[in-house]
Design an enzyme around this catalytic site. Structure first.
Site, mmCIF file in Angstrom:
data_model
loop_
_atom_site.group_PDB
_atom_site.id
_atom_site.type_symbol
_atom_site.label_atom_id
_atom_site.label_comp_id
_atom_site.label_asym_id
_atom_site.label_seq_id
_atom_site.Cartn_x
_atom_site.Cartn_y
_atom_site.Cartn_z
ATOM 1 C CD GLU A 1 -1.469 -2.338 2.027
ATOM 2 O OE1 GLU A 1 -2.312 -3.045 2.600
ATOM 3 O OE2 GLU A 1 -0.243 -2.597 2.040
ATOM 4 N NE ARG B 1 8.137 6.833 -0.436
ATOM 5 C CZ ARG B 1 8.254 7.909 0.323
ATOM 6 N NH1 ARG B 1 7.397 8.119 1.309
ATOM 7 N NH2 ARG B 1 9.209 8.790 0.129
ATOM 8 C CB CYS C 1 -1.167 -4.508 8.230
ATOM 9 S SG CYS C 1 -0.199 -3.042 7.805
ATOM 10 C CB CYS D 1 -1.393 -0.504 5.631
ATOM 11 S SG CYS D 1 0.263 -0.896 4.996
ATOM 12 C CE LYS E 1 10.649 9.766 4.856
ATOM 13 N NZ LYS E 1 11.001 9.893 6.279
#
Length: 546
Positions: A129, A134, A182, A334, A470
């Protein structure tokens, strides 16, 4: 903003995400009227089938599970929009739409906190997920590049303020996951007999914060093993109520047996109402004998799970952290991340500088797996109702939630079925795959947070960065910024034009954020609700990128 009241949320579950009393009404953001038709022009099976086909045709063999030995999880973002030639002359009034996968991710792993790096060049969380989201951000960055270059095929249009963009009015995005997220969304009842662990459940089970529990979704090596009735984790979780003769009766969600006795909850600290729920029946007449457990651990400092036998094992509505093997992680479950995206949007703080409004998911579709509609609504929507005073454009979204009846071919359950009596242990795939609908290098295969094949000596080099890390997303952001003349920059960025890039990077992913930024204001509202927790929560709770 139009609103809609929700049914009773039940009891208060935790100080940060709580349920509302029976007579309380609160406001949720609904789909605009011109998008309501689009949301009805696809089915959950169509979304799942499209994602499975994309997985088979677009993703490479590298990074996929080893046949009959490994399994993985899949997530994706699907763009829905009317066909170019769709007209109003359809006799049934139906809107014809196109469906396109714009991002996809696979993965089951998460690094421990000791391996996290301040440089932002490692993926902390590689659950499917998170990888899909991203990858979606990478797609959005590319679409902003097209918009800045005045390309007509961009999904963005100029906004009403200088330097800002907004989505075209006829677009919406659907999030797909082959398994329930989750954490809290996976805390669901286990019926005494189930052909498959996907039966609908009573609303009472999702609104009672002391009796629901989930499948094991999160341990890096054991994530979602409860899909398999014969896995060691599932066997360990089976309820063992005592019969009058003192013998234990084992009950699995995959079994067709009917146990003669309800779970022994006499020693649980339950109210009379909760006790009645534990020993009650679903509308179909099936008895709830246990709950699927989740491997996610309650945030340090919270009250935590009761650990009581049977349906009282977990508390619902709590923030949870994905577990690590000996090294605890700082990544939220998640379920918590999807709930946060449902408030702050999927774009993150960085892209919000260029957007007039956050980008929300219109629907979430889950593949065939253990599932509860009410648990999903609780985890993603209802427990977030007390996040208030959000800036204009932000709000708790009334995201549509559906389940498909199509099983992912490389899920644990599917692989276990094919494997049958083959020797060897079934394990989760160690690699994660990222795919974005971008023209250059759309694929990214990682392991342990770095591109697959990275050596210890290579860590820190440019080649050792995932394209969705990132620091790489920030580099893409810098390229976008450099392609736009400064007089067309949004106001939130103009004050940063003299600052070094490193300073801006630290500010964006640090603890303070950007003062006056609408996203930061919205994240502050979320932080305010979390700050009442006695613990110091991981940054991911507060709206930072994972």
């Amino acid at each position: 903003m139009r609103g809609k009241s929700l049914p009773n949320g039940g009891f208060k579950a935790c100080p940060c995400f709580s349920f509302v009393p029976t007579n309380t009404r609160f406001m949720l953001r609904e789909l605009p009227g011109d998008l309501e038709g689009l949301s009805t022009m696809w089915t959950a099976d169509e979304i799942a089938r499209l994602c499975y086909e994309h997985y088979g045709s677009k993703l490479p063999k590298q990074g996929k599970p080893e046949p009959n030995r490994e399994w993985t999880l899949l997530a994706a973002v699907v763009k829905i929009q009317p066909t170019a030639d769709q007209a109003c002359d359809h006799s049934d009034g139906r809107v014809q739409v196109t469906k396109e996968v714009v991002s996809m991710g696979t993965g089951t792993k998460c690094i421990g906190q000791s391996k996290m790096r301040k440089s932002g060049d490692i993926l902390n969380d590689s659950h499917a997920e998170v990888i899909a989201r991203r990858s979606f951000q990478r797609y959005l960055l590319h679409q902003l590049h097209l918009a800045a270059a005045l390309k007509e095929d961009s999904i963005f249009l100029p906004g009403s303020q200088r330097g800002l963009w907004k989505l075209k009015p006829d677009l919406l995005f659907v999030f797909f996951s082959s398994h329930t997220p989750c954490g809290d969304a996976s805390i669901i009842p286990m019926l005494e007999f189930e052909d498959q662990p996907c039966c609908p459940v009573s609303r009472d089970w999702a609104s009672n914060p002391s009796v629901e529990t989930s499948d094991n979704l999160e341990a890096p090596e054991d994530k979602r093993k409860c899909e398999d009735p014969e896995s060691p984790v599932t066997k360990k979780m089976r309820l063992e109520p005592r019969t009058p003769g003192g013998t234990a009766h084992r009950q699995s969600f995959g079994s067709q047996e009917r146990g003669p006795n309800p779970p022994d909850v006499s020693s649980s600290n339950l109210t009379a109402e909760e006790l009645a729920s534990v020993t009650g029946m679903t509308p179909s007449g099936a008895q709830v004998v246990d709950v699927y457990r989740t491997g996610a651990k309650c945030v340090p400092g919270e009250a935590g799970d009761s650990g009581q036998p049977g349906a009282a094992y977990h508390r619902v509505g709590l923030l949870r952290v994905k577990p690590g093997r000996g090294d605890r992680t700082r990544s939220m479950s998640c379920s918590d991340k999807l709930a946060r995206w449902n408030i702050l949007g999927c774009q993150g703080a960085l892209l919000m500088h260029f957007l007039e409004e956050p980008i929300y998911l219109s629907a979430v579709v889950i593949g065939k797996c253990p599932y509860s509609q009410e648990a999903m609504q609780r985890a993603l929507i209802r427990r977030c109702q007390n996040v208030s005073a959000l800036p204009e454009g932000f709000g708790v979204q009334e995201v549509k939630i559906q389940q498909s009846d199509l099983l992912f071919e490389q899920s644990r359950r599917a692989v276990q079925t094919r494997k049958a009596d083959s020797p060897g242990r079934l394990v989760p795939c160690g690699a994660a795959i990222s795919w974005s609908a971008v023209p250059e290098q759309p694929l990214d295969v990682t392991a342990n947070g770095f591109p697959q094949g990275t050596t210890k000596k290579g860590i820190g080099r440019l080649q050792a960065r995932s394209r969705i890390s990132k620091v790489e997303l920030f580099r893409s952001f810098q390229k976008l910024l450099s392609s736009i003349s400064e007089d067309k920059w949004p106001d939130s960025l103009r004050k940063w034009q003299q600052r070094p890039a490193k300073s801006f990077f630290i500010q964006q992913w640090g603890s303070q954020g950007v003062a006056g930024h609408s996203y930061e204001e919205a994240a502050a509202c979320l932080r305010h609700r979390v700050s009442c927790s006695p613990c110091r929560c991981p940054p991911a709770i507060h709206g930072r990128r994972s």
